[in-house]
Design a protein around this motif. Sequence first.
Motif, PDB file in Angstrom:
ATOM      1  N   MET A   1      34.522  28.998  44.957  1.00 47.69           N
ATOM      2  CA  MET A   1      35.712  29.357  44.263  1.00 47.69           C
ATOM      3  C   MET A   1      35.990  30.628  44.850  1.00 47.69           C
ATOM      4  O   MET A   1      35.306  31.654  44.686  1.00 47.69           O
ATOM      5  CB  MET A   1      35.733  29.086  42.890  1.00 47.69           C
ATOM      6  CG  MET A   1      36.804  29.471  42.313  1.00 47.69           C
ATOM      7  SD  MET A   1      37.003  29.267  40.542  1.00 47.69           S
ATOM      8  CE  MET A   1      35.922  30.721  39.935  1.00 47.69           C
ATOM      9  N   LEU A   2      37.106  30.751  45.552  1.00 49.88           N
ATOM     10  CA  LEU A   2      37.745  32.105  46.014  1.00 49.88           C
ATOM     11  C   LEU A   2      38.824  32.637  45.037  1.00 49.88           C
ATOM     12  O   LEU A   2      39.631  31.966  44.677  1.00 49.88           O
ATOM     13  CB  LEU A   2      38.188  31.922  47.381  1.00 49.88           C
ATOM     14  CG  LEU A   2      37.256  31.532  48.441  1.00 49.88           C
ATOM     15  CD1 LEU A   2      38.073  31.256  49.511  1.00 49.88           C
ATOM     16  CD2 LEU A   2      36.026  32.323  48.538  1.00 49.88           C
ATOM     17  N   THR A   3      38.483  33.964  44.741  1.00 49.83           N
ATOM     18  CA  THR A   3      39.650  34.457  43.927  1.00 49.83           C
ATOM     19  C   THR A   3      40.048  35.857  44.327  1.00 49.83           C
ATOM     20  O   THR A   3      39.325  36.474  44.969  1.00 49.83           O
ATOM     21  CB  THR A   3      39.112  34.791  42.711  1.00 49.83           C
ATOM     22  OG1 THR A   3      38.035  35.707  42.405  1.00 49.83           O
ATOM     23  CG2 THR A   3      38.476  33.378  41.903  1.00 49.83           C
ATOM     24  N   SER A   4      41.304  36.380  43.950  1.00 52.07           N
ATOM     25  CA  SER A   4      41.638  37.514  44.384  1.00 52.07           C
ATOM     26  C   SER A   4      42.431  38.182  42.932  1.00 52.07           C
ATOM     27  O   SER A   4      43.478  37.605  42.695  1.00 52.07           O
ATOM     28  CB  SER A   4      42.738  37.573  45.382  1.00 52.07           C
ATOM     29  OG  SER A   4      43.363  38.983  45.855  1.00 52.07           O
ATOM     30  N   ASN A   5      41.955  39.249  42.615  1.00 49.98           N
ATOM     31  CA  ASN A   5      42.557  39.928  41.400  1.00 49.98           C
ATOM     32  C   ASN A   5      42.518  38.876  40.134  1.00 49.98           C
ATOM     33  O   ASN A   5      43.563  38.979  39.313  1.00 49.98           O
ATOM     34  CB  ASN A   5      44.003  40.349  41.515  1.00 49.98           C
ATOM     35  CG  ASN A   5      43.869  41.814  42.415  1.00 49.98           C
ATOM     36  OD1 ASN A   5      43.283  42.987  41.999  1.00 49.98           O
ATOM     37  ND2 ASN A   5      44.519  41.725  43.719  1.00 49.98           N
TER      38      ASN A   5
END
Length: 267
Positions: A1-5
């Motif tokens: 899973m990729l997240t940003s902020n």
Amino acid sequence: MLTSNGYVLDPARVGALEPVPEHERHDRDALWERLRRHGYLYLRGHLDPAAVNAFRAFYLDRLGVGGPAELPPDRLRQVLFKEIVPGPEYAAFCSQEAVRGWYAWLLGGAPFLHRRKIIRHVKPGQRGVGTATQAHYDLVYLREGTDQVLSSWIPLGDCPLSRGGLVYLEGSHHAVRAKEAAGLLRHPAASITADLPALAEEYDSRWLVADYASGDMVVHSAYLVHAALDNRDPDGVVRLSTDIRYQSAAQPIDWRWQHDWHDRDGL
């Protein structure tokens, strides 16, 4: 899973950053064509990993980042902005032949390195809006110079996806350039949004990602929208990177960028 902020990227809106193929690496015309088409040049193994890792070690050791001897926040800022950023080690790294000499070759003339150069370190587990670099394009911060300024993003050490490297919104430089020309995007210098999934939907595009290795360098257009992922490294490794900007010395220069970076410079 990729997240940003904290926002989770939609896997259907994620793609792979395309490295420059070996047969184009020494073809200047091909590189310019690729830069116009894609908005970036992903140069794998462009720098000597030993030089990159040596600067990483210098930085982390000097500040104690990620270790038991990490400096308190006030002292850390003082050392970073008063000693490391204006120091000879950082200057030498940013002006090494593989960077400055390469830009001289690409630009076909004397290159100019903007003095405002940025180093970022992000620890694993930092969460929430403002932790990772939000979506933006560089021209909004460089309007008083040429729009032909090029940014180099350099991971200082290996930076797999879990460690939170830079991501690029595919093809966004074409739309941004058109909107700029039409006068639709002339707002104050600011990020676009922290909500990367929503921006990908708005542009009907994908976020391009990569498992970066020490020695990689990405060169990108001032019109290309980019951001950073959260550092979710399972081994607790700090993500360290720098972004610097070169242009032709013959082009107009944004003189606001000719001072050392600090945390209250307004840019």
